[in-house]
Each structure stands twice: as structure tokens, then as C-alpha cells.
Design a protein around this motif. Structure first.
Motif, PDB file in Angstrom:
ATOM      1  N   VAL A   1       2.862   4.946  11.320  1.00 38.45           N
ATOM      2  CA  VAL A   1       1.700   4.041  10.673  1.00 38.45           C
ATOM      3  C   VAL A   1       1.294   3.249  11.901  1.00 38.45           C
ATOM      4  O   VAL A   1       1.867   2.108  12.115  1.00 38.45           O
TER       5      VAL A   1
ATOM      6  N   ARG B   1      -6.467   5.864  -6.297  1.00 37.54           N
ATOM      7  CA  ARG B   1      -5.462   6.803  -5.896  1.00 37.54           C
ATOM      8  C   ARG B   1      -4.291   6.955  -6.540  1.00 37.54           C
ATOM      9  O   ARG B   1      -3.311   7.588  -6.252  1.00 37.54           O
TER      10      ARG B   1
ATOM     11  N   HIS C   1      -2.496  12.569  -1.290  1.00 34.76           N
ATOM     12  CA  HIS C   1      -2.155  11.219  -2.143  1.00 34.76           C
ATOM     13  C   HIS C   1      -3.430  10.316  -2.107  1.00 34.76           C
ATOM     14  O   HIS C   1      -3.416   9.188  -2.585  1.00 34.76           O
ATOM     15  N   ASP C   2      -4.478  10.754  -1.387  1.00 29.24           N
ATOM     16  CA  ASP C   2      -5.713   9.681  -1.201  1.00 29.24           C
ATOM     17  C   ASP C   2      -6.862  10.013  -1.898  1.00 29.24           C
ATOM     18  O   ASP C   2      -7.782   9.578  -2.100  1.00 29.24           O
TER      19      ASP C   2
ATOM     20  N   TYR D   1       2.506   2.316   3.300  1.00 28.77           N
ATOM     21  CA  TYR D   1       1.763   2.286   4.512  1.00 28.77           C
ATOM     22  C   TYR D   1       1.275   1.048   4.907  1.00 28.77           C
ATOM     23  O   TYR D   1       0.555   0.587   5.846  1.00 28.77           O
TER      24      TYR D   1
ATOM     25  N   ASP E   1       0.759  -1.103  -0.050  1.00 30.67           N
ATOM     26  CA  ASP E   1      -0.047  -0.028  -0.178  1.00 30.67           C
ATOM     27  C   ASP E   1       0.953   1.190  -0.080  1.00 30.67           C
ATOM     28  O   ASP E   1       0.944   2.130   0.977  1.00 30.67           O
TER      29      ASP E   1
ATOM     30  N   HIS F   1      -1.556  -0.342  11.825  1.00 36.23           N
ATOM     31  CA  HIS F   1      -1.243  -1.757  11.323  1.00 36.23           C
ATOM     32  C   HIS F   1       0.150  -1.848  11.127  1.00 36.23           C
ATOM     33  O   HIS F   1       0.978  -0.924  10.839  1.00 36.23           O
TER      34      HIS F   1
ATOM     35  N   ASP G   1      -1.075   8.064  10.815  1.00 33.30           N
ATOM     36  CA  ASP G   1      -1.660   7.537  10.066  1.00 33.30           C
ATOM     37  C   ASP G   1      -2.985   7.059  10.622  1.00 33.30           C
ATOM     38  O   ASP G   1      -2.905   6.296  11.646  1.00 33.30           O
ATOM     39  N   VAL G   2      -4.178   7.311  10.153  1.00 32.30           N
ATOM     40  CA  VAL G   2      -5.511   6.362  10.874  1.00 32.30           C
ATOM     41  C   VAL G   2      -5.330   6.689  12.371  1.00 32.30           C
ATOM     42  O   VAL G   2      -5.667   5.787  13.172  1.00 32.30           O
TER      43      VAL G   2
ATOM     44  N   GLU H   1      -4.225  12.102  10.983  1.00 32.07           N
ATOM     45  CA  GLU H   1      -5.176  11.967   9.951  1.00 32.07           C
ATOM     46  C   GLU H   1      -6.394  11.019  10.456  1.00 32.07           C
ATOM     47  O   GLU H   1      -6.176  10.081  10.853  1.00 32.07           O
TER      48      GLU H   1
ATOM     49  N   PHE I   1      -7.650  -2.377   6.490  1.00 28.17           N
ATOM     50  CA  PHE I   1      -7.195  -1.831   5.040  1.00 28.17           C
ATOM     51  C   PHE I   1      -6.934  -3.367   4.116  1.00 28.17           C
ATOM     52  O   PHE I   1      -7.919  -4.145   4.115  1.00 28.17           O
TER      53      PHE I   1
ATOM     54  N   GLN J   1      -1.930  -5.700   5.765  1.00 23.81           N
ATOM     55  CA  GLN J   1      -1.919  -4.584   6.511  1.00 23.81           C
ATOM     56  C   GLN J   1      -2.751  -5.208   7.812  1.00 23.81           C
ATOM     57  O   GLN J   1      -3.659  -4.592   8.324  1.00 23.81           O
TER      58      GLN J   1
ATOM     59  N   ARG K   1      -1.023  10.526  -7.599  1.00 25.38           N
ATOM     60  CA  ARG K   1       0.507  10.101  -7.245  1.00 25.38           C
ATOM     61  C   ARG K   1       1.462  10.064  -8.458  1.00 25.38           C
ATOM     62  O   ARG K   1       2.469   9.585  -8.266  1.00 25.38           O
TER      63      ARG K   1
ATOM     64  N   ARG L   1       2.943  12.703  11.212  1.00 20.29           N
ATOM     65  CA  ARG L   1       1.820  12.739  10.795  1.00 20.29           C
ATOM     66  C   ARG L   1       1.376  11.233  11.176  1.00 20.29           C
ATOM     67  O   ARG L   1       1.769  10.155  10.622  1.00 20.29           O
TER      68      ARG L   1
END
Ligand code: GLC
Length: 580
Positions: free
Chosen positions: A140, A444, A367-368, A103, A100, A143, A247-248, A306, A211, A215, A448, A245
Motif C-alpha cells: 500500500v 463494501r 473485496h471492493d 489498507y 480501512d 498512503h 494498491d492504488v 490495481e 481515501f 490514510q 466481505r 499487488r
């Protein structure tokens, strides 16, 4: 992640430093603004920072393998300094099978060879600091990769073992356990559970992955998980990064008992409802403890969530004084091109964060999501670009901090015609696994595509050699959008961003602080007019010009406005900045 850290991160980085041949000059005139390394005393720098998101694999490829890398980022830092941003956020560059786009992390303390090594990360942080740029890295925690040593150990271990307690393993439902433990769906489409195989080849327990199956979700009730991430954060803080940052950030805690949701198409509920796997109150305890850890370092290091929360109020909980510093404001990103809708999203966002004393962040692309130049193009690409330029001026005029996604300063559109065989987004593939397209909306890869820097032939300076590879193909015609082509052209989107960021720095009324809406003749139907000390911003959201009284002296405009006496004719989809 399992090995004991015996040396500091920086010492490890130095030890790994390879000898490198000097790289050819980029040939671009990117003279940086006067550099001033960040000072530990710049308290609250993040309250109105302009932060530039680098999607590492698509930013700059220094070694010609078609994939962007850390050395490429370092070589292009002068572009960011000249753009005038305060900080850079780097998407994950850690050791990863890239199921991913990174990620899916297999080793949180190692740089993937695709992107360089630890010495490159160290050199990048130091070079950025010399240019006065702070560096935020992605973490991250929801996961790991399925190739992470913890997960391979869990698969090899018995049900109920300590190794499995780091993740969410459960027996299946139904007589023979052939049904998933609950009805949760993956954000990328399909069930959120995958069944394992026992060492003797018989079907075993299931594991949770919100996800992709590559992951697996970590179990944050397991103290080892908590300790490990504290240690990982310290590793990067010791190397000198200015923040994370996260993630999730809304996903690490799951409702006790993992209850069913009761219906399908759960991806549509993300950001609209509290789900048993997202935005659970328990996540705030983790963020509080991370805040304490960040505060134990000098230099105002920050955490950015995020977090997809159902309302501005619930999002504001992530930025309470003892939690994180910022949370991405996706309500603004999702807002349609409509004056009334924008005004109410801005009011809600400012109101909610003000209630906890935090600044708001503004973001239009990442990027998403489909790039906003294309999202706004309801009738034509020209309309999309006009609106994107105007939206940038609106965003940079608002109180709080702003995120810019690489390439938006060039006005890049989404690439909508990538052939299926080059796509890599797991959401794309999983959307076809179930009955129809149940996956994340929008694929996505199109946002990118590697960005163009110079020259007339792909990869347009992204890689070192004309005609060389890029991991996703760039469209014909991107030469005209390159940094080189736009530099010095006063009508270009790049020069608009440069001027806007420079003015934002110079005008004392911009950045952190307050704003008020102007009404009456100062804001005719379809026009948003906001005032800040010594400053007014007017945005015409209509598809035709609007005539109105000029509120002051024009200082910047996203399209040429016409002035007559004390009135102004603002073109369609145009934003004007005024000094008063
Ligand atoms: C975040 C990232 C996205 C990734 C997902 C799973 O939403 O922005 O790119 O796929 O988390 O880690």
C-alpha cells in the motif's frame, strides 16, 4: 518503518515463532493435486496463472476470535491446491489500526496481532510453496495509516519541516486558511483534506488523503519515501513472496501544484478521466524502478497494478515490458451482461495489452465491489447464479491470467441486508457526511462476509467452534453453500470451478495464447462463440434457450445442455466448452 532492519525477514520471523497447540483436523476431503514447489525456471508463469484472492479477515479464523488470520489461511491451503489455482494473493495483514480493513498500514514490516505474527507469514509462504502455490502480498504505497510513526512525527513537526515533506501538507485557502487547499474529494466521500491542529491548539495546515482521513497520502517526490518502499519490498521478497499487488498503483504521483478540478462528484470520474491525482504519467517511473528491483530477484517475481485508468490503452501503459507484469482489467468487471458489450470489452482489452506484449487479466469480483452473482441478478438470484457460473467459464476460457475472489467458487451472493451497526467500511460512513450519498457507490462489507466451509451452524467452519463469532454475521442458509456441502455434488458451483480449472490446465489451447471469434451460424444473435486451438467456448447470454450447430464434443457446461444429432440446445445464460 523507521527502525533499521538488522536481521533478514526470515530470521526475524523465526525468532518470533511461538509454540502452538496442534489444531483439530478440518474433516474436509481436500486432497491436494500433486504438489510441485514453484521452480525459479517457470519463467512467465504469471502469463496465464489462475490467482485466488484471499481477503484474510474473512477466509479462515484459526483462533476463534471471529477474524480470519494467517494460520487459518495456511490450514485451508489444501482447498486452494485442490481448486487448482496457481497462486494466492493475500490482502494486507500488516500492523494497522484497521480504519480501512488494513489498507491503512502503521508498520509495513510487521504482522498485525489480529492476523498472527511474522512467523505465521513465513510458515504460510513455505507451506504454499510446498503445495505448488505462489504467494502475492498487497503493498500500500499511496498512503500510510495516520498512526504510522512518520505521520505522527509529521503532525508534531513544524510546517515546512522534513518530517512533513513525506506527506502533502498545505496551508488552507481563504483569509484564515479555513478552506481546504484545493477542491479534491476523497474517494470515500467528503473533502480529500483534513485540517491539523498546532501544538498551541490553534488550527494549522491541512493534509491530503484521497481515501479516509486515517490514510494520509505519501509524497512520492520525497526520496526517503522512495527508499523506504524499496526496502519494504526487499523485506517481503527476502521472506520469499512471489510478488506484490500494488494498491492504488495509479495514485502515487499528483499533478504539480495540486490544481483544482473544477467540479464535484469526482469519484464518478475515477477510471473515466485522467485526474490530477490519478493516472498521472509520473507513476510509471516508480513502476519501472520496482520492476528493476523485482528482476534482481530469482524466480520471476511479479507486480500487479490495481490501477483505475480511463481506457484500455492507458491501462496497458502499466504493463509495458519494463513496468509491471499485470494490471487488473476492471473494464471487464464493469461490463453489463450483454453479448455485444462483452465482445467489445474483450477485444479492447486483448488489443491494448497485446500492443505492449503483456497478457490480459480477467476479474469478476473482489473485496471492493458487489459480488458478480448479485450484480448479474437483474430479475432473480437464480438468474444471477446462472450468469455467474457461465461468466466463470467464459473468463477461464479467455487468453491471459484470471483472478478469483474467495467465495466466488461457491457462488456466494452479496450480503445485502447487513445491519448498519455491524458495518465497518469507511466508505459507508463517509457517504453520509456530506450532502447525501456522495461516497463510493456500493458499500463494501456485503462482499466481505466470512466464507462458509462446513457444518450446519454459523460460522460454518470459518472459526473453530460452532456458534462462535464472526466479525460480520453470515446469512442463514449458507450451510448449503459451504465447501463441505458442495464437494462431490457434480451440479455445484465449486465442482464446476474445480473441473474448469483442471481442464484449463489440461487443454493445450487454453491459458496464454490467441483466440478468434466465430460468426454466422456458429454464433447466433446473443451468443458469444470464441475459438482457441482445439477448443470452442459458446456463451448464450439470452434469457431463453438457443439452438445451434454443436461445434465439437462438449467437455463442460455451466448448466445442462441438450444435444440432438449435430445440434445443441443451450439453456438461458449458459456457457459450454467444446473440444474440437
Ligand atoms: C484499494 C483497495 C481498497 C482500499 C483502497 C485504499 O482500492 O482495494 O480496499 O480501500 O485501495 O487503500
Amino acid at each position: 518503518m523507521t527502525q533499521e532492519l538488522t536481521t533478514s525477514a526470515r530470521a526475524a520471523a523465526r525468532a518470533a515463532a511461538p509454540a502452538r497447540a496442534p489444531q483439530p483436523s478440518t474433516g474436509l476431503d481436500d486432497s491436494p493435486r500433486p504438489a510441485r514447489p514453484p521452480e525459479p525456471t517457470d519463467a512467465g508463469w504469471w502469463r496465464d496463472a489462475v490467482i485466488y484472492q484471499v481477503y484474510v479477515r474473512s477466509f479462515a479464523d484459526s483462533d476463534g476470535d471471529g477474524v480470519g488470520d494467517l494460520r487459518g489461511v495456511r490450514e485451508r491451503l489444501p482447498h486452494l491446491a485442490r481448486l487448482g489455482v496457481d497462486a494466492v494473493w493475500l490482502t494486507p495483514f500488516y500492523a494497522s489500526p484497521q480504519a480501512d480493513g488494513g489498507y491503512d498500514v502503521a508498520d509495513y514490516r510487521a504482522v498485525d496481532p489480529l492476523f498472527g505474527d511474522l512467523s505465521d507469514a513465513d510458515a504460510l509462504v513455505r507451506a504454499a510453496h510446498r503445495l505448488g502455490l505462489r504467494v502475492i502480498v498487497d503493498i500500500v504505497p499511496n498512503h500510510t495509516s495516520d498512526r504510522h510513526p512518520w505521520f505522527t512525527a509529521a503532525l508534531a513537526a513544524e510546517p515546512g519541516s522534513a518530517a512533513r515533506a513525506r506527506y502533502h501538507f498545505r496551508p488552507g485557502r481563504g483569509g484564515d486558511g479555513a478552506l481546504p487547499p484545493n477542491d479534491w474529494e476523497s474517494v470515500f466521500g467528503g473533502p480529500a483534506w483534513t485540517r491539523t491542529e498546532n501544538p498551541d491548539g490553534t488550527p494549522g495546515d491541512w493534509y491530503l488523503h484521497l481515501f479516509a482521513p486515517e490514510q494520509p497520502d505519501l509524497n512520492w517526490d520525497c526520496p526517503e519515501v522512495v527508499e523506504e518502499f524499496d526496502s519494504v519490498l526487499r523485506f517481503w521478497l527476502d521472506l520469499g513472496v512471489d510478488g506484490f499487488r500494488i494498491d492504488v498503483a495509479h495514485g502515487m504521483v499528483k499533478a504539480a501544484g495540486l490544481p483544482d478540478i473544477g467540479h464535484k462528484e469526482q469519484a464518478k470520474l475515477i477510471g473515466a478521466q485522467v485526474l490530477p491525482f490519478f493516472d498521472q504519467d509520473g507513476v510509471h517511473e516508480i513502476h519501472r524502478s520496482w520492476r528493476r528491483l523485482l528482476d534482481s530477484y530469482d524466480g520471476d517475481r511479479i507486480g500487479v497494478a490495481e490501477a483505475w485508468a480511463p481506457s484500455a490503452e492507458r491501462l496497458a501503459l502499466y504493463v509495458r515490458p519494463d513496468e509491471l507484469h499485470q494490471a487488473f482489467n476492471f473494464h471487464f468487471l464493469r461490463c453489463p451482461w450483454d453479448a455485444a458489450a462483452m465482445r467489445s470489452v474483450i477485444d479492447e482489452s486483448l488489443g491494448a495489452t497485446a500492443s505492449v506484449g503483456a497478457p490480459t487479466t480477467w476479474v469478476l469480483s473482489n473485496h471492493d465491489v458487489v459480488r458478480h452473482t448479485t450484480r448479474y441478478a437483474e430479475e432473480s438470484p437464480e438468474q444471477g447464479l446462472r450468469r455467474a457460473r457461465a461468466a466463470a467459464l467464459l473468463m477461464l476460457a479467455l487468453p491471459g491470467s484470471t483472478y478469483i475472489y474467495q467465495g466466488e467458487e461457491l457462488g456466494l451472493p452479496e450480503v445485502v441486508d447487513l445491519p448498519d451497526e455491524v458495518r465497518q467500511d469507511p466508505a459507508f460512513f463517509r457517504s453520509f457526511t456530506e450532502d447525501g450519498q456522495s461516497g463510493q457507490d456500493g458499500f463494501r462489507d456485503g462482499c466481505r462476509v466470512p466464507i462458509p466451509w462446513s457444518g450446519s451452524e454459523a460460522p460454518y467452519g470459518f472459526g473453530p467452534v460452532a456458534g462462535g463469532p464472526s466479525w460480520l454475521p453470515q446469512p442463514d442458509g449458507w450451510a448449503a453453500l459451504s465447501v463441505e456441502a458442495q464437494t462431490g455434488d457434480p451440479s455445484s458451483t465449486l465442482e464446476l470451478y474445480r473441473s474448469a480449472i483442471a481442464l484449463r490446465r489440461r487443454l493445450p489451447g487454453l491459458g496464454d495464447g490467441t483466440m478468434a471469434w466465430l460468426d454466422g451460424p456458429a454464433a447466433p444473435e446473443g451468443v458469444l462463440a470464441l475459438s482457441r486451438p482445439g477448443f470452442v467456448c459458446t456463451l448464450n447470454t439470452l434469457g431463453h434457450p438457443v439452438e445451434m450447430p454443436a461445434p465439437g464434443r462438449p467437455v463442460l457446461s455451466s448448466a445442462p445442455a441438450e444435444f440432438e444429432g449435430r445440434s445443441v440446445r443451450i439453456p438461458a445464460d449458459c456457457c459450454v466448452w467444446w473440444a474440437i
